[in-house]
Design an enzyme around this catalytic site. Structure first.
Site, mmCIF file in Angstrom:
data_model
loop_
_atom_site.group_PDB
_atom_site.id
_atom_site.type_symbol
_atom_site.label_atom_id
_atom_site.label_comp_id
_atom_site.label_asym_id
_atom_site.label_seq_id
_atom_site.Cartn_x
_atom_site.Cartn_y
_atom_site.Cartn_z
ATOM 1 N N GLU A 1 0.926 -1.388 0.033
ATOM 2 C CA GLU A 1 -0.184 0.124 -0.055
ATOM 3 C C GLU A 1 0.868 1.105 0.142
ATOM 4 O O GLU A 1 2.168 1.163 0.337
ATOM 5 C CB GLU A 1 -0.823 -0.001 1.279
ATOM 6 C CG GLU A 1 -1.619 1.198 1.546
ATOM 7 C CD GLU A 1 -2.875 0.938 2.607
ATOM 8 O OE1 GLU A 1 -2.767 -0.023 3.184
ATOM 9 O OE2 GLU A 1 -3.475 1.791 2.635
ATOM 10 N N ASN B 1 -6.349 1.535 3.021
ATOM 11 C CA ASN B 1 -7.180 2.772 3.025
ATOM 12 C C ASN B 1 -6.895 3.743 2.409
ATOM 13 O O ASN B 1 -7.602 4.919 2.045
ATOM 14 C CB ASN B 1 -6.969 3.214 4.960
ATOM 15 C CG ASN B 1 -7.359 2.263 5.847
ATOM 16 O OD1 ASN B 1 -8.144 1.404 5.606
ATOM 17 N ND2 ASN B 1 -6.708 2.328 7.057
ATOM 18 N N ASN C 1 -12.362 -0.832 -0.497
ATOM 19 C CA ASN C 1 -11.526 -1.409 0.853
ATOM 20 C C ASN C 1 -12.172 -1.123 2.138
ATOM 21 O O ASN C 1 -12.592 0.104 2.053
ATOM 22 C CB ASN C 1 -10.124 -0.650 0.750
ATOM 23 C CG ASN C 1 -9.214 -1.118 1.991
ATOM 24 O OD1 ASN C 1 -8.913 -2.417 2.169
ATOM 25 N ND2 ASN C 1 -8.947 -0.266 3.012
ATOM 26 N N GLU C 2 -12.476 -2.054 2.996
ATOM 27 C CA GLU C 2 -12.946 -1.814 4.128
ATOM 28 C C GLU C 2 -14.000 -0.710 4.401
ATOM 29 O O GLU C 2 -13.852 0.070 5.302
ATOM 30 C CB GLU C 2 -11.956 -1.501 5.408
ATOM 31 C CG GLU C 2 -11.145 -2.707 5.516
ATOM 32 C CD GLU C 2 -9.889 -2.541 6.564
ATOM 33 O OE1 GLU C 2 -9.677 -1.567 7.130
ATOM 34 O OE2 GLU C 2 -9.257 -3.688 6.818
ATOM 35 N N TYR D 1 -6.171 -9.054 11.874
ATOM 36 C CA TYR D 1 -4.808 -8.940 12.524
ATOM 37 C C TYR D 1 -4.925 -9.188 13.832
ATOM 38 O O TYR D 1 -5.751 -8.941 14.732
ATOM 39 C CB TYR D 1 -4.512 -7.234 12.054
ATOM 40 C CG TYR D 1 -4.401 -6.686 10.903
ATOM 41 C CD1 TYR D 1 -2.936 -6.848 10.089
ATOM 42 C CD2 TYR D 1 -5.209 -6.062 10.329
ATOM 43 C CE1 TYR D 1 -2.916 -6.326 8.999
ATOM 44 C CE2 TYR D 1 -5.131 -5.467 8.940
ATOM 45 C CZ TYR D 1 -3.924 -5.695 8.294
ATOM 46 O OH TYR D 1 -3.821 -5.211 7.005
ATOM 47 N N GLU E 1 -6.061 -9.257 3.574
ATOM 48 C CA GLU E 1 -5.305 -8.689 4.728
ATOM 49 C C GLU E 1 -5.249 -9.562 6.019
ATOM 50 O O GLU E 1 -6.438 -9.811 6.639
ATOM 51 C CB GLU E 1 -5.770 -7.404 4.949
ATOM 52 C CG GLU E 1 -5.528 -6.207 3.899
ATOM 53 C CD GLU E 1 -5.881 -4.853 4.540
ATOM 54 O OE1 GLU E 1 -5.719 -4.572 5.678
ATOM 55 O OE2 GLU E 1 -6.375 -4.044 3.731
HETATM 56 O O1 AHR Z 1 -2.753 -2.873 6.243
HETATM 57 C C1 AHR Z 1 -2.927 -1.739 6.879
HETATM 58 C C2 AHR Z 1 -4.429 -1.312 6.771
HETATM 59 O O2 AHR Z 1 -5.262 -1.818 7.612
HETATM 60 C C3 AHR Z 1 -5.182 -1.217 5.572
HETATM 61 O O3 AHR Z 1 -4.760 0.005 4.889
HETATM 62 C C4 AHR Z 1 -6.446 -1.454 6.031
HETATM 63 O O4 AHR Z 1 -7.259 -1.953 4.926
HETATM 64 C C5 AHR Z 1 -6.532 -2.120 7.107
HETATM 65 O O5 AHR Z 1 -7.250 -1.424 8.239
#
Ligand code: AHR
Length: 510
Positions: free
Chosen positions: A27, A72, A172-173, A244, A292
């Site tokens: 990114e 993001n 994205n998200e 994550y 992700e």
């Molecule tokens: O990978 C970092 C961020 O984590 C990304 O930009 C977003 O999609 C997620 O919240």
């Protein structure tokens, strides 16, 4: 005696490994692009300004796809800023990460670089501040050979051949309040459907990924998936999953079990897809794109605070982690979970690849090194080939407040039938002792151990740094052996293990 046991049968299978399971993500975030893969003036930079030392660390990972440019970032990105003569590209305030974006790297530079890295690009379109027009124009710019406005513009930009980008993310998200242009599930479902329609009208060969929830702890999960799929089902091919994990305090037991949540997350999203399929009487099956996933010690609150105080700069060092042995084990467990769901998860991207939340780190103007997490990813990508076997596992457990009884052994196996290779991936979650492993390898008579790779360290918190890049590295001194068709091995305490077997005699044993 306390030990774990596995049964591997070549007829019991969980699915076939799609190579795209070992994808990655880059990114425009911190020093991932600028100072990561791209650093004109660096001693190893090529004529285009891309660091060769970084490429040399990426190539062995055999990453088949790289998701780009966000994240993001994409929700505020004008792709037109990043094409054409570099000297005429605008410098912009980049709001997702509070940075100055120079646009020195854009779609054409990245696509050319990815080719050199041996990867295809998975390109995301902006459905935050932009919409269906910018999305369809980008498909035309990238994929049409020529003879139309946007494809001819690409040619005038010095790129005569189309990029032929097959995989596209619809934003994205979009459920996240941190996202530029956050949407409700209905708002997103509508715009994603309309963007998908015209993108596929421009190029019917592309595949599309709709945004699922940002993670399974979102309050709108899994209703978000249901609503989005009710809108988009017939227009998309995949729905995304993101997650994550991080160690909280010294609670290693919970941290090492986090992939059990990931497992449940995958099951729930797959079930939601199938519910919508049934409701719509559709013959089509939507698959999962886990685009992700990683260990990340980020705290949104901390970043919000930084956001207020940090000055606007180009490529500030953001989200740069120093991964430990235990982080690598969690990455290993997550890879095992992805493999176990190979029937539904067709795409996955470790987030990310260089500097930001990454297995590869660089010093600006200096060297590059492998984080601990590099190794499980390398092994899974290199040896996780063919069919995933549905291993039967019996393991001693430990008690955990969040997950209940957690097996000490996390494991899966892949069978590459062409090469007659069986590979067992195993993590010993035990913090205190080695775990003896026994394997019933029925149907694998004549197979023997080629290599037993182990990643371990005396300290669970050991890391690799630019000064000590080889503090945590794998060795091949594991003791796995096959006797009378039975496998035995010792999995050291807190270790990642790759036990590679092949048919004796008729193989190149390398
Ligand atoms: O990978 C970092 C961020 O984590 C990304 O930009 C977003 O999609 C997620 O919240």
């Amino acid at each position: 005696m306390r030990h774990a046991r596995i049964v591997a049968d070549r007829d019991f299978r969980a699915g076939d490994v799609d190579r795209r399971l070992f994808g990655a993500f880059l990114e425009h975030l911190g020093r991932a692009i600028y100072g990561g893969i791209y650093e004109p003036g660096h001693p190893t930079a090529d004529e285009q300004g891309f660091r060769q030392d970084v490429l040399e660390l990426i190539r062995p990972l055999n990453v088949p796809i790289i998701r780009y440019p966000g994240g993001n970032f994409v929700s505020g990105y004008n792709w037109e800023d990043g094409v054409g003569p570099v000297t005429q590209r605008p410098r912009r305030l980049e709001l997702a990460w509070k940075s100055i974006e120079t646009n020195a790297v854009g779609t054409n530079e990245f696509a050319a670089w990815a080719k050199r890295a041996g990867a295809e690009v998975m390109l995301a379109v902006n459905l935050g501040t932009r919409g269906i027009d910018a999305a369809r124009n980008l498909v035309e710019y990238c994929n049409r050979p020529g003879g139309t406005y946007w494809s001819d513009l690409r040619i005038t930009h010095g790129v005569p051949e189309p990029h032929g980008i097959k995989l596209w993310c619809l934003g994205n998200e979009m459920d996240g309040p941190w996202q530029i242009g956050q949407k409700t599930a209905d708002e997103y479902g509508r715009i994603a459907t309309e963007a998908a329609k015209v993108m596929k009208w421009v190029d019917p060969t592309i595949e599309l990924v709709a945004c699922g929830s940002s993670h399974p702890r979102m309050s709108t999960y899994p209703q978000w998936e249901l609503t989005v799929l009710e809108h988009t089902y017939e227009h998309v091919d995949y729905i995304s999953l993101h997650t994550y994990y991080r160690l909280n305090g010294d609670d290693l037991g919970t941290f090492l079990a986090q992939n059990l949540e990931m497992d449940e997350y995958i099951r729930t999203v797959a079930a939601t897809c199938d519910f919508v399929r049934a409701k719509k009487r559709s013959r089509k099956r939507v698959h999962l794109s886990f685009d992700e996933w990683n260990v990340w010690y980020h705290s949104r609150e901390r970043d919000q605070e930084l956001y207020r105080t940090r000055p606007w700069t180009v490529a500030p060092p953001l989200t740069e982690e120093q991964y430990t042995l235990v982080d690598a084990l969690v990455v290993g467990c997550m890879l095992i979970t992805l493999l176990k769901h190979a029937d539904r998860v067709k795409i996955a991207c470790i987030a990310q690849l260089v500097n930001a939340i990454a297995p590869i780190s660089t010093v600006t103007g200096g060297g590059a090194w492998r984080q601990t997490t590099y190794y499980p990813f390398l092994h899974a990508s290199r040896y996780g080939r063919g069919a995933v076997l549905d291993l039967q596992i019996a393991s001693p457990v430990y008690d955990n407040a969040q997950f209940g009884p957690v097996p000490l052994l996390e494991a899966t196996a892949t069978l590459d039938e062409e090469a007659e290779r069986l590979t067992i991936f195993a993590v010993n979650r035990d913090q205190f002792a080695a775990l003896p492993l026994e394997g019933d390898l029925r149907c694998f008579s004549g197979f023997d151990v080629i290599e037993h790779i182990v990643l371990e360290h005396d300290s669970p918190h050991a890391t690799n740094t630019s000064e000590h890049p080889d503090e945590v590295v794998p060795h091949a001194r594991g003791d796995a052996a096959v006797r009378d068709g039975r496998l035995s091995a010792t999995l050291p305490r807190l270790s990642w293990n790759v036990i590679r077997l092949a048919r004796k005699g008729d193989q190149d044993w390398s």
